[in-house]
Design a protein around this motif. Structure first.
Motif, PDB file in Angstrom:
ATOM      1  N   LYS A 215       0.855  -1.183   0.000  1.00  0.00           N
ATOM      2  CA  LYS A 215       0.000   0.000   0.000  1.00  0.00           C
ATOM      3  C   LYS A 215       0.890   1.232   0.000  1.00  0.00           C
ATOM      4  N   ALA A 216       1.332   1.649  -1.204  1.00  0.00           N
ATOM      5  CA  ALA A 216       2.247   2.792  -1.337  1.00  0.00           C
ATOM      6  C   ALA A 216       1.572   4.057  -0.823  1.00  0.00           C
ATOM      7  N   LEU A 217       0.296   4.175  -1.125  1.00  0.00           N
ATOM      8  CA  LEU A 217      -0.519   5.260  -0.553  1.00  0.00           C
ATOM      9  C   LEU A 217      -1.817   4.617  -0.082  1.00  0.00           C
TER      10      LEU A 217
ATOM     11  N   PRO B  34      10.011   9.700   5.360  1.00  0.00           N
ATOM     12  CA  PRO B  34      11.150   8.797   5.218  1.00  0.00           C
ATOM     13  C   PRO B  34      11.070   8.017   3.914  1.00  0.00           C
ATOM     14  N   SER B  35      12.180   7.350   3.585  1.00  0.00           N
ATOM     15  CA  SER B  35      12.236   6.574   2.345  1.00  0.00           C
ATOM     16  C   SER B  35      11.153   5.494   2.339  1.00  0.00           C
ATOM     17  N   GLY B  36      10.481   5.356   1.248  1.00  0.00           N
ATOM     18  CA  GLY B  36       9.455   4.334   1.113  1.00  0.00           C
ATOM     19  C   GLY B  36       8.107   4.733   1.677  1.00  0.00           C
ATOM     20  N   SER B  37       7.959   5.992   2.086  1.00  0.00           N
ATOM     21  CA  SER B  37       6.705   6.413   2.702  1.00  0.00           C
ATOM     22  C   SER B  37       5.627   6.743   1.670  1.00  0.00           C
ATOM     23  N   GLY B  38       6.014   6.798   0.398  1.00  0.00           N
ATOM     24  CA  GLY B  38       5.004   7.045  -0.637  1.00  0.00           C
ATOM     25  C   GLY B  38       5.058   8.426  -1.248  1.00  0.00           C
ATOM     26  N   LYS B  39       6.152   9.154  -1.035  1.00  0.00           N
ATOM     27  CA  LYS B  39       6.253  10.525  -1.550  1.00  0.00           C
ATOM     28  C   LYS B  39       6.230  10.563  -3.083  1.00  0.00           C
ATOM     29  N   SER B  40       7.085   9.727  -3.667  1.00  0.00           N
ATOM     30  CA  SER B  40       7.154   9.754  -5.139  1.00  0.00           C
ATOM     31  C   SER B  40       5.839   9.277  -5.743  1.00  0.00           C
ATOM     32  N   THR B  41       5.254   8.266  -5.118  1.00  0.00           N
ATOM     33  CA  THR B  41       3.964   7.776  -5.596  1.00  0.00           C
ATOM     34  C   THR B  41       2.933   8.904  -5.595  1.00  0.00           C
ATOM     35  N   GLY B  42       2.919   9.642  -4.486  1.00  0.00           N
ATOM     36  CA  GLY B  42       1.985  10.769  -4.389  1.00  0.00           C
ATOM     37  C   GLY B  42       2.275  11.819  -5.439  1.00  0.00           C
TER      38      GLY B  42
ATOM     39  N   LEU C 143       9.974   5.401 -15.940  1.00  0.00           N
ATOM     40  CA  LEU C 143      10.876   6.357 -15.284  1.00  0.00           C
ATOM     41  C   LEU C 143      11.736   5.678 -14.215  1.00  0.00           C
ATOM     42  N   ARG C 144      11.177   4.657 -13.594  1.00  0.00           N
ATOM     43  CA  ARG C 144      11.924   3.955 -12.551  1.00  0.00           C
ATOM     44  C   ARG C 144      12.996   3.047 -13.133  1.00  0.00           C
ATOM     45  N   TYR C 145      12.863   2.745 -14.440  1.00  0.00           N
ATOM     46  CA  TYR C 145      13.781   1.794 -15.079  1.00  0.00           C
ATOM     47  C   TYR C 145      15.196   2.358 -15.127  1.00  0.00           C
TER      48      TYR C 145
END
Ligand SMILES: Nc1ncnc2c1ncn2[C@@H]1O[C@H](COP(=O)(O)OP(=O)(O)OP(=O)(O)O)[C@@H](O)[C@H]1O
Ligand SMILES: [Mg+2]
Lengths: 237, 403
Positions: free
Chosen positions: A22-24, A42-50, B400-402
């Motif tokens: 569940k990325a977000l 923190p890393s892996g918290s879903g920032k980029s996904t958001g 993009l992640r690639y």
């Protein structure tokens, strides 16, 4: 203030076999027009996904996303591409310039996909290169530019179609402190000229120095939202 | 917009690694092969048609059937003077001539060789000379009353058939009888034809002891007559006089148009077969492009993600990759055409200098060049279609992640 982007109860789940990542997981984010918003966590918290959802680069598993008050969560990929190219400019941590194209050509690319005439694209690209102070690097290829210069080209490219929103995912992550500070100063200037800026970072000092509002993410959920009022940070949620 | 994509594709091609270009070997070899085949086949067709045009389109050829091995090899069926008389009387026939062919022993300055000799009626020499389009390179062609004389093919003068070249007025002996060389003919374009020795029918029969046989009757049609109708009339008269039906017919009647048509069909079948072989190599070449393009899509996954992030639609990505692989094919085509041009010219050169024939001339019509290039582009684009489709469907975030 009107909201230019609004995420309503948005979730993004990745299914890997029987596991669900569940990325977000049910977030509400609203970006007001002309504001400078940071997304922290923190890393892996879903920032980029958001960030990708805000930039209509991706569609959510559930929930609604509004861009200029239009629900974009049900648009086709082509429609999304057109909207994204026009209204949003991306800046990435690793610059993401196209290596086979010169600085100028990289900046011309977003305009090409909007169907602008060649001479129009060229003059605008040159103008933007002037804005980021790289007039003398017009025909240089990315590998002939320093990290800071590449990021400035990327900023110019993000501005190519004069978008309302600039999204920056860790824009200073690959830069030294001083160069990073320059880039952020530039973003702040753009914000002062009316552009909406959304920046992802895990550096809370940077976020608090430049942003007006911060979403704190943790494990795909919003931990808190803080806002700068009269040079003081207050938790609003 | 499309032209911009072409420019973009060109830029990408320029940065290609050698490995990518090597996979194009298949494309340009097959394009070169196809180019050479068509160019030579067209050239051959042109040369033969040219010969037929010189031949005249008013002549009908009558030969005994079943002479698969060529005239003069003998067989049960023979044409004779009787048939000549029948054909002569057919309405629409203006003039008539005929010839007989056999092997003769030719002696010149104590050297002996065996070559084909031809006998024809001297009183009809005008028609005969016109039909064969004979021209004297030296001396004169045989005329009425030219008994005791021969005309000989160009090889006797130019190609060292004998130790010393034969000149006009030289004496040669055929089957032991001496003849004066009246003339040496211009080349007919075919080495075997250029070694023939021609003489009067009477002397031919005398030295070969062939009594009645005639190998080919040539009837010239009156101007204004329909050659096919006259041919039909000749056929019916001959059937009657030889007491035959269409089923038992033992002679064939050919008009130049028919011969040409047969030749075209045979040539086209051969060309089609060879093109089929070349087509297979093109398929292999196409697979090379598919491979290159898949690799390229993979290598540039991130780039595709970037382009989508800055607003490229799926169709844009598809077009960019399609054009790129089309151009890849086109480059292969250009190299192939240049290569093919060289090879065709080389074959032509060898044909003229080593085989002594001017029949195998390469032809390079504009449509062949343009067609080859367009074809190469289309093959490239088709081969790239699937990889391009895959590229266009990449999810931007994943791309993009690639790394
Ligand atoms: N395509 C995907 N497939 C599976 N899981 C994914 C995918 N994309 C992201 N994730 C997962 O979603 C979570 C959130 O990822 P995200 O990239 O948004 O984190 P982040 O906050 O940007 O981290 P960082 O600061 O390291 O960049 C992570 O646990 C990640 O492994
Ligand atoms: Mg991230």
């Amino acid at each position: 203030m009107t909201e230019i982007i609004k995420l309503k109860n948005v979730a993004k789940h990745y299914y890997m076999g029987d596991d669900v990542v569940k990325a977000l997981d049910g977030v509400d984010i609203s970006i007001e027009k002309g504001s400078f918003v940071a997304i922290m966590g923190p890393s892996g918290s879903g920032k980029s996904t958001g960030m990708n959802l805000i930039g209509s680069l991706d569609l959510p598993t559930s929930g609604e996303i509004y861009l200029d008050e239009h629900d974009i969560s049900h648009l086709t990929e082509s429609e999304l591409a057109q909207i994204r190219g026009k209204k949003i400019g991306f800046i990435f941590q690793s610059f993401n310039l196209i290596p086979n194209l010169t600085a100028k050509e990289n900046i011309m690319l977003p305009m090409l996909f909007q169907g602008l005439e060649k001479n129009e694209r060229e003059s605008r690209a040159e103008e933007l290169l002037g804005l980021v102070d790289l007039k003398d690097r017009i025909n240089h290829y990315p590998n002939q530019l320093s990290g800071g210069q590449q990021q400035r080209v990327a900023i110019a490219r993000a501005l190519a179609n004069d978008p309302e929103v600039i999204l920056a995912d860790e824009p200073t992550g690959n830069l030294d402190t001083k160069t990073g500070e320059n880039v952020l100063q530039f973003l702040e200037n753009l914000n002062k000229k009316g552009k909406t800026i959304v920046m992802v970072t895990h550096d809370s000092k940077l976020a608090e120095k430049h942003a007006q509002k911060i979403y704190w993410l943790k494990d795909g959920k919003i931990e808190k939202v803080t806002r700068k009022e009269k040079e003081k940070w207050k938790t609003v949620k | 917009m499309i032209t911009d994509y072409f420019i973009l594709a060109l830029k990408n091609l320029r940065k290609r690694k050698l490995r990518a270009w090597l996979t194009m070997l298949g494309i340009f070899i097959s394009i070169a092969t196809i180019f050479v085949l068509i160019s030579l086949s067209l050239g051959l067709q042109n040369a033969v048609e040219e010969q037929f045009r010189q031949f005249g389109t008013d002549k009908i050829f009558i030969q005994p059937r079943g002479q698969i091995a060529g005239p003069g090899t003998g067989g049960a069926v023979e044409l004779t003077k009787n048939d000549v008389e029948v054909v002569e009387k057919v309405i629409g026939v203006k003039d008539i001539t005929w010839w007989i062919i056999a092997t003769g022993e030719i002696e010149f300055k104590d050297e002996k060789r065996f070559f084909n000799i031809i006998g024809f009626p001297l009183d009809q020499s005008d028609v005969f000379i016109e039909t064969g389009f004979y021209k004297a390179d030296e001396g004169e062609v045989l005329d009425e009353e030219d008994f005791g004389k021969v005309m000989i093919g160009s090889q006797y003068k130019y190609n060292n058939v004998f130790k010393r070249p034969i000149k006009e007025r030289d004496i040669i002996s055929v089957n032991g009888k001496n003849f004066v060389v009246e003339g040496i003919l211009e080349s007919l374009g075919n080495p075997a034809d250029d070694r023939l020795v021609y003489m009067s029918e009477e002397e031919f029969r005398e030295i070969t002891e062939i009594e009645d046989r005639i190998d080919t009757i040539i009837a010239q049609v009156e101007p204004g007559e329909d050659i096919n109708e006259v041919a039909d009339r000749i056929k019916r008269k001959l059937l009657k006089s030889r007491d035959l039906t269409e089923k038992t017919r033992d002679f064939s009647i050919l008009t130049p148009e028919e011969v040409l048509e047969t030749f075209r069909i045979v040539l086209n079948i051969i060309t089609a077969f060879l093109l089929g072989v070349a087509g297979i190599s093109l398929l292999v070449g196409g697979i090379g492009i598919v491979n290159t393009m898949y690799t390229s899509v993979l290598e540039r996954t991130k780039e595709i993600g970037i382009m989508k992030a800055v607003g490229a639609r799926n169709s844009d990505i598809f077009l960019i990759f399609l054009i790129e692989s089309g151009l890849l094919g086109l480059v292969g085509g250009v190299i192939g055409v240049i290569l093919g041009f060289g090879i065709s010219k080389g074959i032509e050169f060898i044909a003229i200098n080593q085989l002594g024939t001017t029949l195998l001339q390469a032809a390079f019509p504009f449509y062949l060049v343009a067609g080859s290039l367009l074809f190469a582009f289309v093959i490239g684009a088709l081969s790239g279609a699937l990889p391009a489709l895959q590229a266009s469907k990449l999810n931007p975030v994943d791309a993009l992640r690639y790394e």
